[in-house]
Design a protein around this motif. Structure first.
Motif, PDB file in Angstrom:
ATOM      1  N   GLN A   6     -51.541  -2.687-106.304  1.00 39.99           N
ATOM      2  CA  GLN A   6     -52.189  -1.609-105.579  1.00 39.99           C
ATOM      3  C   GLN A   6     -53.252  -0.961-106.453  1.00 39.99           C
ATOM      4  OE1 GLN A   6     -49.679   1.617-104.163  1.00 39.99           O
ATOM      5  NE2 GLN A   6     -51.098   2.070-102.496  1.00 39.99           N
ATOM      6  N   LYS A  25     -44.669 -12.216 -96.533  1.00 42.28           N
ATOM      7  CA  LYS A  25     -45.238 -11.017 -97.107  1.00 42.28           C
ATOM      8  C   LYS A  25     -45.791 -10.101 -96.024  1.00 42.28           C
ATOM      9  CE  LYS A  25     -49.528 -13.600 -97.843  1.00 42.28           C
ATOM     10  NZ  LYS A  25     -49.035 -14.970 -97.618  1.00 42.28           N
ATOM     11  N   LEU A  26     -45.835  -8.832 -96.362  1.00 48.03           N
ATOM     12  CA  LEU A  26     -46.458  -7.836 -95.521  1.00 48.03           C
ATOM     13  C   LEU A  26     -47.921  -7.688 -95.901  1.00 48.03           C
ATOM     14  CD1 LEU A  26     -43.778  -4.982 -95.600  1.00 48.03           C
ATOM     15  CD2 LEU A  26     -43.975  -6.868 -93.985  1.00 48.03           C
ATOM     16  N   PRO A  72     -51.257  -1.712-100.873  1.00 56.79           N
ATOM     17  CA  PRO A  72     -50.726  -2.815-101.681  1.00 56.79           C
ATOM     18  C   PRO A  72     -51.230  -4.172-101.193  1.00 56.79           C
ATOM     19  CG  PRO A  72     -48.989  -1.269-101.089  1.00 56.79           C
ATOM     20  CD  PRO A  72     -50.184  -0.883-100.298  1.00 56.79           C
ATOM     21  N   ILE A 107     -41.053 -10.112-103.892  1.00 61.12           N
ATOM     22  CA  ILE A 107     -42.516 -10.134-103.815  1.00 61.12           C
ATOM     23  C   ILE A 107     -43.087  -9.202-104.868  1.00 61.12           C
ATOM     24  CG2 ILE A 107     -44.529  -9.773-102.337  1.00 61.12           C
ATOM     25  CD1 ILE A 107     -42.843 -10.006 -99.934  1.00 61.12           C
ATOM     26  N   PHE A 136     -50.662  -8.371-101.598  1.00 60.34           N
ATOM     27  CA  PHE A 136     -49.737  -9.418-102.018  1.00 60.34           C
ATOM     28  C   PHE A 136     -50.284 -10.208-103.205  1.00 60.34           C
ATOM     29  CE2 PHE A 136     -46.634 -12.742-101.506  1.00 60.34           C
ATOM     30  CZ  PHE A 136     -47.303 -13.908-101.818  1.00 60.34           C
ATOM     31  N   PHE A 158     -46.058  -3.407-107.965  1.00 59.59           N
ATOM     32  CA  PHE A 158     -44.746  -3.155-107.397  1.00 59.59           C
ATOM     33  C   PHE A 158     -43.995  -4.461-107.204  1.00 59.59           C
ATOM     34  CE2 PHE A 158     -45.337   1.185-105.992  1.00 59.59           C
ATOM     35  CZ  PHE A 158     -46.697   1.294-105.774  1.00 59.59           C
ATOM     36  N   TYR A 188     -46.532  -6.946-105.525  1.00 56.52           N
ATOM     37  CA  TYR A 188     -47.745  -6.405-104.926  1.00 56.52           C
ATOM     38  C   TYR A 188     -48.575  -5.713-105.996  1.00 56.52           C
ATOM     39  CZ  TYR A 188     -46.046  -7.006-100.133  1.00 56.52           C
ATOM     40  OH  TYR A 188     -45.600  -7.522 -98.933  1.00 56.52           O
ATOM     41  N   PHE A 230     -50.890  -4.913 -95.812  1.00 55.44           N
ATOM     42  CA  PHE A 230     -50.996  -3.465 -95.736  1.00 55.44           C
ATOM     43  C   PHE A 230     -52.406  -3.010 -95.396  1.00 55.44           C
ATOM     44  CE2 PHE A 230     -46.992  -1.703 -97.183  1.00 55.44           C
ATOM     45  CZ  PHE A 230     -46.385  -2.764 -97.815  1.00 55.44           C
TER      46      PHE A 230
END
Lengths: 114, 111
Positions: B38, A102-103, B44, B34, B46, B89, B36, A105
């Motif tokens: 937000q 995962k990213l 965003p 994935i 996880f 998302f 997300y 942010f």
């Protein structure tokens, strides 16, 4: 927890100005990314970097450049800002590539170009 | 459900009910997905991920279901709380150095 910090929450610039957006991550991640987020379009990748001094174009690199002189820092540069670059800019980092992990942010920078 | 390029769909649920957020993806080669979340004014965050060799994965109050036959992904939130109000998302990766994000679904929890 990973922390990705973007230097500005809001920026207002004029057309033609050179704009720097700064991003710092504190977890020694190899990979860093810049996205822009626009209503109805989702997140689109501008540039990414897999190592210091390395950069790769994403889906919409036109009008942007990047700099990664240190592992923890990834800068997005608008050489000559235009009104169509008004957007939310999101920086992200990951230890492995986006296929694998995962990213994380940052909170984003809302840029308005007048 | 959401898909790239559509207007942001919305979902309103009563507090305590279960929420289901749907996502259609287009690339049958995508092998990593994935979800997300937000919240307003934030980046965003996880929630949960799933690989294509699985069809279900559970986390805390969340479950992701993957149906590769119809290229559909869903996020289920159990006992939805006001703090779950956000835009959600889905993102997919088909082997390139990029995640492709959907446009998001706005979830509103009614107290």
């Amino acid at each position: 927890d990973v922390k990705v910090t973007q230097s500005s929450r809001y920026l207002v610039k004029r057309t033609g100005e050179k704009v720097f957006l700064e991003c710092v991550q504190d977890m020694d991640h190899e990979n860093m990314f810049w996205y822009r987020q626009d209503p109805g379009l989702g997140l689109r990748l501008i540039y990414f970097s897999y190592d210091v001094k390395m950069k790769e174009k994403g889906d919409i690199p036109e009008g942007y450049s990047v700099s990664r002189e240190k592992k923890e820092r990834f800068s997005l540069i608008l050489e000559s800002a235009s009104t169509n670059q008004t957007s939310m800019y999101l920086c992200a980092s990951s230890l492995l590539g986006p296929r694998d992990e995962k990213l994380f942010f940052g909170s984003g920078t809302q840029l308005s170009v007048l | 459900g959401e898909s790239v390029g559509l207007h942001l769909p919305t979902l309103s649920v009563q507090e305590g009910d279960n929420s289901i957020i749907n996502c259609a993806y287009s690339n049958s080669a995508s092998d990593y997905f994935i979800w997300y979340k937000q919240e307003s004014g934030k980046g965003p965050q996880f929630i949960i991920d799933i690989r294509s060799n699985m069809d279900k994965r559970q986390g805390q109050r969340v479950t992701v279901l993957l149906n590769k036959t119809v290229k559909h992904l869903s996020l289920q939130i159990a006992a939805t709380q006001p703090g779950d109000s956000a835009v959600y998302f889905c993102a997919e990766n088909a082997g390139a150095n990029n995640l492709f994000f959907g446009t998001g679904t706005r979830l509103t929890v009614i107290p």
